[in-house]
Design a protein around this motif. Structure first.
Motif, PDB file in Angstrom:
ATOM      1  N   VAL A 278       1.609  -0.794   6.543  1.00  0.00           N
ATOM      2  CA  VAL A 278       2.634   0.004   5.872  1.00  0.00           C
ATOM      3  C   VAL A 278       1.975   0.869   4.806  1.00  0.00           C
ATOM      4  O   VAL A 278       1.205   0.367   3.976  1.00  0.00           O
ATOM      5  CB  VAL A 278       3.707  -0.894   5.224  1.00  0.00           C
ATOM      6  N   ARG A 280       3.309   3.277   1.777  1.00  0.00           N
ATOM      7  CA  ARG A 280       4.516   3.636   1.042  1.00  0.00           C
ATOM      8  C   ARG A 280       4.147   4.539  -0.116  1.00  0.00           C
ATOM      9  O   ARG A 280       3.345   4.161  -0.981  1.00  0.00           O
ATOM     10  CB  ARG A 280       5.192   2.358   0.524  1.00  0.00           C
ATOM     11  N   ASP A 306       2.789   0.101  15.521  1.00  0.00           N
ATOM     12  CA  ASP A 306       3.715  -0.432  14.534  1.00  0.00           C
ATOM     13  C   ASP A 306       3.220  -0.199  13.104  1.00  0.00           C
ATOM     14  O   ASP A 306       3.280  -1.081  12.254  1.00  0.00           O
ATOM     15  CB  ASP A 306       3.953  -1.929  14.767  1.00  0.00           C
ATOM     16  N   ASN A 307       2.728   1.003  12.837  1.00  0.00           N
ATOM     17  CA  ASN A 307       2.347   1.366  11.472  1.00  0.00           C
ATOM     18  C   ASN A 307       3.426   2.253  10.871  1.00  0.00           C
ATOM     19  O   ASN A 307       3.860   3.229  11.495  1.00  0.00           O
ATOM     20  CB  ASN A 307       1.012   2.105  11.469  1.00  0.00           C
ATOM     21  N   ARG A 308       3.884   1.914   9.677  1.00  0.00           N
ATOM     22  CA  ARG A 308       4.933   2.668   9.003  1.00  0.00           C
ATOM     23  C   ARG A 308       4.328   3.511   7.890  1.00  0.00           C
ATOM     24  O   ARG A 308       3.472   3.040   7.142  1.00  0.00           O
ATOM     25  CB  ARG A 308       5.974   1.731   8.398  1.00  0.00           C
ATOM     26  N   ALA A 309       4.821   4.740   7.756  1.00  0.00           N
ATOM     27  CA  ALA A 309       4.441   5.611   6.645  1.00  0.00           C
ATOM     28  C   ALA A 309       5.706   6.277   6.128  1.00  0.00           C
ATOM     29  O   ALA A 309       6.391   6.990   6.864  1.00  0.00           O
ATOM     30  CB  ALA A 309       3.432   6.659   7.105  1.00  0.00           C
ATOM     31  N   VAL A 310       6.020   6.035   4.854  1.00  0.00           N
ATOM     32  CA  VAL A 310       7.236   6.590   4.253  1.00  0.00           C
ATOM     33  C   VAL A 310       6.922   7.090   2.860  1.00  0.00           C
ATOM     34  O   VAL A 310       5.970   6.631   2.209  1.00  0.00           O
ATOM     35  CB  VAL A 310       8.375   5.541   4.193  1.00  0.00           C
ATOM     36  N   GLY A 314      11.670   6.403   1.180  1.00  0.00           N
ATOM     37  CA  GLY A 314      11.842   5.848   2.512  1.00  0.00           C
ATOM     38  C   GLY A 314      11.888   6.872   3.632  1.00  0.00           C
ATOM     39  O   GLY A 314      12.112   6.513   4.790  1.00  0.00           O
ATOM     40  N   PRO A 316      10.417   9.141   6.479  1.00  0.00           N
ATOM     41  CA  PRO A 316       9.198   9.010   7.279  1.00  0.00           C
ATOM     42  C   PRO A 316       8.167  10.099   6.971  1.00  0.00           C
ATOM     43  O   PRO A 316       8.512  11.264   6.721  1.00  0.00           O
ATOM     44  CB  PRO A 316       9.708   9.134   8.721  1.00  0.00           C
ATOM     45  N   GLN A 319       2.124  10.274  10.957  1.00  0.00           N
ATOM     46  CA  GLN A 319       1.139   9.237  11.255  1.00  0.00           C
ATOM     47  C   GLN A 319      -0.291   9.758  11.126  1.00  0.00           C
ATOM     48  O   GLN A 319      -1.188   9.024  10.696  1.00  0.00           O
ATOM     49  CB  GLN A 319       1.363   8.678  12.658  1.00  0.00           C
ATOM     50  N   SER A 348       5.758  -4.778  11.009  1.00  0.00           N
ATOM     51  CA  SER A 348       5.557  -4.036   9.766  1.00  0.00           C
ATOM     52  C   SER A 348       6.768  -4.112   8.843  1.00  0.00           C
ATOM     53  O   SER A 348       6.626  -4.090   7.620  1.00  0.00           O
ATOM     54  CB  SER A 348       5.216  -2.581  10.075  1.00  0.00           C
ATOM     55  N   GLY A 349       7.966  -4.233   9.420  1.00  0.00           N
ATOM     56  CA  GLY A 349       9.157  -4.310   8.588  1.00  0.00           C
ATOM     57  C   GLY A 349       9.284  -5.597   7.801  1.00  0.00           C
ATOM     58  O   GLY A 349      10.073  -5.679   6.858  1.00  0.00           O
TER      59      GLY A 349
END
Length: 442
Positions: A278, A280, A306-310, A314, A316, A319, A348-349
């Protein structure tokens, strides 16, 4: 009542994630089976010191019969002798905090756990040349860095480095620089930006130097670093699983094989596998910052899942991205480029809540600055800093403590207490409370 408190402490110990279970694939047993060396003084060197224990030869487990601050006086502890375990979890509360210095590992088969390293500018002028890492491997191999806190570095907070071209071919380059390094459950925060580094701005998380291989980041927290969370240099190979990058500045994860550094050598494609991480954004994060960016002239083979970038609200973020108009390419892979066997991988969540409970040195006995950083991550606060005094009074002032180490009370293989209760373990939530806050919670 006493029995109830003990029961609560045991339950808390069992609830702490990743201290004795889900350990992943460990690259070494360190000093397991070796003699026990007791640290009995907070002096930076001399008899009974950590430095003296590090310099001993042969397999050894370093334990602590003293807690408090070790002031290195703007010097670096260098580990050259192999087969070493440094068990900071054995220290009486408040644990071991190293200030005004850093640790370099130049040997092999080394384990460091539950240490705090707070390097700091120490009042040195801008561009003056004080540029220590909080922690780095230097041509080392088979090293485990577990549950440590690294803050206020002048260069990187925690890195795997060494010579770029040590030998006649690629196999020798890789054998002669850092390889098989596992960073697990560490907090790498608040690298100092415009401080005393001779290059100027240098708030950096982690550097994986050219041709370093087998470098794994598992369940680490990078917070408030301008760049390098981490940076892979040319030909490096890394695995990132379940890391949280909070409030990066201008770059988060990035790759850069620099033509200026590889003159006369054939380019080598780097490799990165990133799963369940993640990123953030925070108060210092550049708008639109991608999770992964590429610069330089060489290619990166990349597997991401499953990589998050925000951003800080929050929304998005991309990537991938790039810096520099060069021929460098990100080459997508359909399968992981490194083995993930043995690692427990969270979606990731679910990562952030899990990680904030367990990451860093002595999560059962937090230091004030660790608590501050972790709560700021949870609250979306904090920013990149230039000097340690921007976030308080500077280096911690901790009263020394003493307690004998009884090997019969510890599992000397896992270096965990047999009764499940760590020195200084707290049953209540660990918060930084003002006098008014405390009064209101009674």
């Amino acid at each position: 009542m006493k029995k109830l408190v003990c029961l609560l402490l045991v339950m808390l110990a069992l609830a702490l994630p990743s201290l004795a279970a889900a350990r992943g694939v460990e690259p070494t047993v360190g000093g397991q089976g070796g003699r026990i060396i007791r640290v009995t003084t907070l002096a930076k060197d001399g008899p009974g010191s950590l430095a003296a224990a590090i310099a001993e030869k042969g397999p050894r487990i370093v334990v602590f019969e003293v807690g408090g601050v070790i002031d290195l006086g703007r010097s670096v502890l260098t580990i050259t002798e192999p087969n070493l375990t440094i068990a900071g979890q054995t220290a009486p509360s408040p644990g071991i905090t190293i200030i005004r210095g850093g640790i370099d590992v130049q040997g092999h088969d080394v384990i460091l756990s539950h240490l705090r390293v707070m390097t700091g500018a120490d009042g040195q002028p801008h561009f003056s040349g004080w540029e220590a890492d909080a922690f780095s491997t230097v041509g080392a191999h088979h090293v485990l860095v577990d549950h440590c806190t690294f803050m206020w570095a002048l260069d990187e907070n925690m890195s795997a480095s060494g010579p770029r071209f040590g030998g006649k071919d690629l196999a020798e380059w890789r054998a002669n620089t850092s390889h098989d390094i596992l960073f697990r459950e560490n907090l790498a925060a608040e690298g100092l930006a415009f401080a005393s580094h001779p290059k100027g701005e240098h708030s950096k998380g982690s550097l994986i130097h050219d041709n370093a291989t087998g470098i794994t980041f598992y369940r680490n927290l990078f917070a408030h670093n301008e760049e390098r969370s981490p940076l892979l240099k040319g030909g490096a190979q890394a695995l990132m699983i379940n890391n949280l990058i909070y409030d990066p500045g201008k770059r988060a994860v990035h790759y850069n094989l620099m033509d200026l550094e590889w003159t006369g050598h054939p380019f080598v494609t780097g490799q990165l596998t990133a799963i369940g991480n993640v990123m953030r954004g925070g108060n210092s994060t550049a708008p639109g910052l991608p999770f992964l960016t590429i610069g330089g002239a060489g290619d990166l083979a990349y597997y991401g899942r499953d990589n998050r970038a925000v951003d800080r609200f929050g929304k998005p973020l991309p990537q991938t991205g790039r810096y520099g108009e060069t021929a460098a390419r990100i080459l997508p892979s359909d399968a992981p480029l490194a083995s993930t066997a043995g690692f427990a991988i969270l979606p990731s969540g679910e990562l952030e809540t899990s990680l904030l409970r367990s990451v860093g040195a002595r999560p059962w006995d937090r230091a004030a600055d660790d608590i501050r950083v972790l709560f700021f991550v949870a609250e979306g606060r904090g920013e990149i800093i230039d000097d340690e005094h921007e976030v308080g009074t500077g280096y911690p002032r901790l009263a020394p403590s003493r307690a004998p180490f009884d090997p019969a009370k510890w599992d000397l293989v896992t270096m965990t207490p047999r009764n499940g209760i760590y020195p200084g373990q707290k049953a209540e939530a660990q918060e930084s409370l003002s006098a008014r806050d405390r009064a209101m919670r009674k």
